[in-house]
Design a protein around this motif. Structure first.
Motif, mmCIF file in Angstrom:
data_model
loop_
_atom_site.group_PDB
_atom_site.id
_atom_site.type_symbol
_atom_site.label_atom_id
_atom_site.label_comp_id
_atom_site.label_asym_id
_atom_site.label_seq_id
_atom_site.Cartn_x
_atom_site.Cartn_y
_atom_site.Cartn_z
ATOM 1 N N UNK A 1 0.687 -1.134 -0.116
ATOM 2 C CA UNK A 1 -0.197 0.114 0.253
ATOM 3 C C UNK A 1 0.808 1.103 -0.056
ATOM 4 N N UNK A 2 0.358 2.343 -0.803
ATOM 5 C CA UNK A 2 1.137 3.803 -0.615
ATOM 6 C C UNK A 2 1.216 3.634 0.457
ATOM 7 N N UNK A 3 1.643 4.471 1.576
ATOM 8 C CA UNK A 3 1.396 5.483 3.121
ATOM 9 C C UNK A 3 0.281 6.001 2.662
ATOM 10 N N UNK A 4 0.072 6.481 2.065
ATOM 11 C CA UNK A 4 -1.175 8.099 2.317
ATOM 12 C C UNK A 4 -2.030 7.279 2.369
ATOM 13 N N UNK A 5 -2.255 5.734 2.146
ATOM 14 C CA UNK A 5 -3.772 5.158 2.315
ATOM 15 C C UNK A 5 -3.632 3.823 2.902
ATOM 16 N N UNK A 6 -2.869 3.800 3.882
ATOM 17 C CA UNK A 6 -2.553 2.392 4.720
ATOM 18 C C UNK A 6 -3.933 2.785 5.971
ATOM 19 N N UNK A 7 -4.500 1.835 6.476
ATOM 20 C CA UNK A 7 -5.446 1.694 7.350
ATOM 21 C C UNK A 7 -6.552 2.207 7.275
ATOM 22 N N UNK A 8 -6.515 2.888 5.716
ATOM 23 C CA UNK A 8 -7.886 2.909 5.298
ATOM 24 C C UNK A 8 -8.619 2.372 4.265
ATOM 25 N N UNK A 9 -7.770 2.094 3.219
ATOM 26 C CA UNK A 9 -7.942 1.622 1.714
ATOM 27 C C UNK A 9 -7.625 -0.557 2.682
ATOM 28 N N UNK A 10 -8.445 -1.122 1.745
ATOM 29 C CA UNK A 10 -8.045 -2.720 2.006
ATOM 30 C C UNK A 10 -8.296 -3.331 0.172
ATOM 31 N N UNK A 11 -7.157 -3.505 -0.167
ATOM 32 C CA UNK A 11 -7.261 -4.487 -1.746
ATOM 33 C C UNK A 11 -7.321 -6.421 -1.280
ATOM 34 N N UNK A 12 -7.784 -7.025 -1.877
ATOM 35 C CA UNK A 12 -8.090 -8.272 -1.585
ATOM 36 C C UNK A 12 -8.106 -8.688 -3.322
ATOM 37 N N UNK A 13 -8.561 -9.409 -3.526
ATOM 38 C CA UNK A 13 -8.672 -10.630 -4.944
ATOM 39 C C UNK A 13 -9.062 -11.577 -5.079
ATOM 40 N N UNK A 14 -9.510 -12.122 -6.257
ATOM 41 C CA UNK A 14 -10.537 -13.523 -6.191
ATOM 42 C C UNK A 14 -9.721 -13.990 -7.093
ATOM 43 N N UNK A 15 -8.922 -15.256 -7.330
ATOM 44 C CA UNK A 15 -8.295 -15.607 -8.142
ATOM 45 C C UNK A 15 -9.293 -16.471 -9.547
ATOM 46 N N UNK A 16 -9.680 -16.833 -9.266
ATOM 47 C CA UNK A 16 -10.936 -17.712 -9.862
ATOM 48 C C UNK A 16 -11.574 -17.282 -10.412
ATOM 49 N N UNK A 17 -11.864 -15.565 -10.115
ATOM 50 C CA UNK A 17 -12.922 -14.401 -11.005
ATOM 51 C C UNK A 17 -11.861 -13.764 -11.944
ATOM 52 N N UNK A 18 -10.295 -13.739 -11.811
ATOM 53 C CA UNK A 18 -9.255 -12.968 -12.187
ATOM 54 C C UNK A 18 -10.210 -11.531 -11.794
ATOM 55 N N UNK A 19 -10.518 -11.167 -10.481
ATOM 56 C CA UNK A 19 -10.921 -9.886 -10.000
ATOM 57 C C UNK A 19 -9.819 -9.126 -8.573
ATOM 58 N N UNK A 20 -9.924 -8.127 -8.932
ATOM 59 C CA UNK A 20 -9.717 -7.616 -7.597
ATOM 60 C C UNK A 20 -10.407 -6.269 -7.035
ATOM 61 N N UNK A 21 -10.823 -6.297 -5.688
ATOM 62 C CA UNK A 21 -11.465 -5.156 -5.319
ATOM 63 C C UNK A 21 -10.596 -4.575 -4.764
ATOM 64 N N UNK A 22 -10.913 -3.039 -4.285
ATOM 65 C CA UNK A 22 -10.481 -1.886 -3.634
ATOM 66 C C UNK A 22 -11.141 -1.443 -2.352
ATOM 67 N N UNK A 23 -11.337 -2.041 -1.189
ATOM 68 C CA UNK A 23 -12.101 -0.844 -0.440
ATOM 69 C C UNK A 23 -11.673 0.048 0.058
ATOM 70 N N UNK A 24 -12.239 1.997 0.251
ATOM 71 C CA UNK A 24 -11.677 2.769 0.260
ATOM 72 C C UNK A 24 -12.724 3.206 1.749
ATOM 73 N N UNK A 25 -12.263 3.349 2.873
ATOM 74 C CA UNK A 25 -12.889 4.167 3.541
ATOM 75 C C UNK A 25 -12.257 5.119 4.167
ATOM 76 N N UNK A 26 -13.381 6.339 5.010
ATOM 77 C CA UNK A 26 -12.602 7.547 5.709
ATOM 78 C C UNK A 26 -12.352 8.188 4.498
ATOM 79 N N UNK A 27 -12.711 8.189 3.504
ATOM 80 C CA UNK A 27 -11.831 8.800 2.595
ATOM 81 C C UNK A 27 -11.919 10.770 2.482
ATOM 82 N N UNK A 28 -10.760 11.126 1.835
ATOM 83 C CA UNK A 28 -10.713 12.713 2.372
ATOM 84 C C UNK A 28 -10.347 13.143 0.476
ATOM 85 N N UNK A 29 -10.624 14.620 0.345
ATOM 86 C CA UNK A 29 -10.765 15.477 -0.903
ATOM 87 C C UNK A 29 -9.447 14.535 -1.340
ATOM 88 N N UNK A 30 -8.224 14.393 -0.619
ATOM 89 C CA UNK A 30 -6.255 14.157 -1.831
ATOM 90 C C UNK A 30 -7.166 13.063 -2.240
#
Length: 120
Positions: free
Chosen positions: A59-88
């Protein structure tokens, strides 16, 4: 040819959440890693988060603790859960996939980008 279909961007107030998804299809022997990058106006594209096939994350330092990446190999899909979003966090978010076209032959592809805007 590999196609990446991204979804989940939008407008959200500060402190809100969004979930991005990216599905890869096409001539893929094996996906080795997937990730999310972002580019804000007037700035360079930067890595947000990445995940390997084995599940290792970065993770980039700026998103650690707020964003979570996960993947599903069977579906060739990646997700990015973004919480506590900031204007930046406002930027166009791009999906990237690193894969083998066939055993040992590497390539990578980019999605078309999805806009994330954090504003009240």
């Amino acid at each position: 040819q590999v196609q990446l279909v991204e979804s989940g961007g939008g407008l959200v107030p500060p402190g809100g959440s969004l979930r991005l998804s990216c599905a890869a299809s096409g001539r893929i022997f094996r996906i080795n890693a997937m990730g999310w990058y972002r580019q804000a106006p007037g700035k360079q594209r930067e890595l947000v988060a990445a995940i390997t096939r084995e599940g290792s994350t970065n993770y980039a330092d700026s998103v650690k603790g707020r964003f979570t990446i996960s993947g599903d190999n069977a579906k060739n899909t990646v997700y990015l859960q973004m919480n506590s979003l900031k204007p930046e966090d406002t930027a166009v978010y791009y999906c990237n996939v690193q894969y083998w076209v066939r055993l040992g032959v590497r390539n990578d592809s980019w999605g078309q980008g999805t806009q994330v805007t954090v504003s009240s």
